[in-house]
Design a protein around this motif. Structure first.
Motif, PDB file in Angstrom:
ATOM      1  N   ILE A  51      -9.058  -3.454  -5.591  1.00 27.05           N
ATOM      2  CA  ILE A  51      -7.660  -3.004  -5.510  1.00 27.05           C
ATOM      3  C   ILE A  51      -6.742  -4.017  -6.204  1.00 27.05           C
ATOM      4  N   ILE A  52      -6.969  -5.291  -5.935  1.00 32.05           N
ATOM      5  CA  ILE A  52      -6.131  -6.334  -6.541  1.00 32.05           C
ATOM      6  C   ILE A  52      -6.324  -6.380  -8.061  1.00 32.05           C
ATOM      7  N   GLU A  53      -7.570  -6.279  -8.498  1.00 35.28           N
ATOM      8  CA  GLU A  53      -7.837  -6.333  -9.942  1.00 35.28           C
ATOM      9  C   GLU A  53      -7.185  -5.136 -10.664  1.00 35.28           C
ATOM     10  N   CYS A  54      -7.243  -3.973 -10.030  1.00 36.50           N
ATOM     11  CA  CYS A  54      -6.589  -2.787 -10.613  1.00 36.50           C
ATOM     12  C   CYS A  54      -5.078  -2.999 -10.674  1.00 36.50           C
ATOM     13  N   LEU A  55      -4.525  -3.546  -9.596  1.00 35.13           N
ATOM     14  CA  LEU A  55      -3.079  -3.813  -9.579  1.00 35.13           C
ATOM     15  C   LEU A  55      -2.672  -4.727 -10.719  1.00 35.13           C
TER      16      LEU A  55
END
Ligand code: PLP
Length: 429
Positions: A362-366
């Protein structure tokens, strides 16, 4: 949309302007948990929005399914502009406004035939709360209700009593009595076995999410829902379909339960509708004065938006788009070999190996401009706006693919400011 948009992150996350506001919230918000590492501006278009630092995000989270038509949909802007008087919120159950009647009328065009009345209220939890209350009212021998494992029904104490997804929500809070059923094909057997120990009148209601939301995007099987309906109908136990997250088109039908050819006695809705609603046959509602709320049926703009949203879904035939793009989205997610890709319409999810990997993704996508939401122990929700196009799905899936490759490398770790927001993937609604 005239100019083709593409997600673009220009600052660290959160950016400097967002950081200031997030720090203030951390200090002052009593209910604070790690929000997403940006602050919304009111700028955006369709599936894209800007934060106040000028970063452009592609939104596959839709304000937890409560923003079905994306950002700045022109017909919705016209509604907002129309209401430039004060107050914009009336004590709607006591003092009538026409928007109340109009939303009821529009809403009841999309509900199953017998569900011909609704009570409008402020939130999803209150829609559930009132669903429980209308079931209990006519059942004086009732001792307990039935809910499901992994369920999420909201935070007010009644709805929370029926929430069995995560202990943090419920610890030390007194509960209304309820027992838990398995969310699988054993449900018929379990219910029949309970009916050997208790009379049907002792069971106040059964409440189910046809597609579980916060608890993990688990989809009920047809067999399970058919058994549940058959037994509850034979024993005259009211069946509540909690559609706060899944209702008003998200699954490609107006109501998720319609995917299973089952008709409930009560539906709870909110989110995409902009206001909470408890929907049932008029005969199920209790005597005048038994249920109410100051602002229920009184938030002018929300009521008018709810009506317009239903009308736009009809006019633009968005249920077709939801089904078409949902099928395409699942195909693309499967092509990049994600685990347990599942969903109905645009209510989709996939799994990672564990919570840490999920939050990392989720963080990497953000960091690459795509907003996703977590659910369950290790799942990710993919819930874009109903107006999504194929190219936007391709853009989102390509961000997921790159991010997945990156976080799957041995020893992968995030660094920098973003690390403070690592648990934002566990979004609890
Ligand atoms: C199925 C379901 N029921 C109830 C609720 C509670 O809604 P609210 O947060 O508006 O109170 C939610 C919220 O996510 C939900 O998903």
């Amino acid at each position: 949309m005239l100019i083709k948009m593409k997600a673009k992150i220009k600052t660290s996350l959160p950016g400097p302007k967002s950081s200031k506001i997030l720090n203030k919230l951390k200090k002052l918000n009593g209910g604070y948990y790690d929000p997403y590492p940006y602050v919304h501006s009111n700028k955006g278009d369709g599936c894209y929005f800007y934060d106040i630092d000028g970063n452009l995000f592609l939104d596959f989270a839709c304000q937890v399914a409560s923003n079905p038509l994306g950002y700045n949909y022109s017909e919705l802007i016209s509604i907002v502009k129309k209401y430039s008087t004060y107050p914009v919120k009336y004590a709607g159950q006591d003092f009538a406004i026409k928007e109340h009647a109009e939303l009821l009328e529009e809403l009841l065009t999309i509900t199953p035939h017998d569900l011909n009345a609704a009570f409008l209220i402020n939130s999803g939890a209150e829609a559930v709360e009132n669903a429980i209350k209308i079931c209990m009212r006519g059942r004086e021998k009732a001792k307990f209700g039935l809910a499901f494992e992994h369920s999420f029904h909201g935070r007010t104490l009644g709805a929370l009593s029926l929430t069995h997804s995560k202990e943090i929500y419920t610890k030390n809070y007194l509960k209304i009595p309820n027992q838990t059923l398995s969310y699988n094909e054993n449900v018929g057997e379990e219910l029949n076995s309970l009916l050997k120990s208790y009379s049907s009148e002792e069971i106040a209601f059964v409440i189910i999410e046809p597609v579980q939301g916060e608890g993990g995007y688990n989809i009920a099987s047809k067999e399970m829902l058919k058994d549940l309906r058959k037994i509850t109908r034979e024993n005259e136990i009211p069946l509540i379909s909690d559609e706060v997250q899944s209702g008003v088109g998200r699954t490609g039908k107006w109501w998720a339960i319609e995917n299973f050819d089952v008709k409930p006695d009560v539906i709870s809705a909110a989110k995409a509708l902009q206001v909470g609603a408890t929907i049932a046959n008029k005969k199920m509602f209790p005597e005048s004065g038994a249920i109410s709320s100051t602002w229920g049926g009184g938030a002018l703009i929300d009521l008018a938006l709810g009506k317009k949203i239903i009308q736009i879904i009809k006019k633009e035939k968005l249920l077709n788009n939801i089904n078409k793009q949902g099928t395409y989205l699942r195909k693309r997610l499967n092509e990049i070999s994600l685990h347990n890709v599942r969903g109905l319409g645009l209510m989709n999810a996939f799994d990672l190996n564990n919570k840490e990997e999920r939050n990392n993704l989720i963080i990497e996508c953000l960091k690459n401009g795509l907003v996703l939401l977590g659910c369950g122990k290790k799942s990710i929700r993919v819930i874009p706006p109903y107006i999504i196009k194929k190219e936007e799905i391709d853009e989102g899936v390509s961000i997921i693919e790159k991010a997945y490759k990156k976080i799957s490398k041995k020893g992968f770790k995030h660094t920098g400011l973003i690390c403070k927001y690592m648990s934002c993937g566990e979004h609890p609604t």
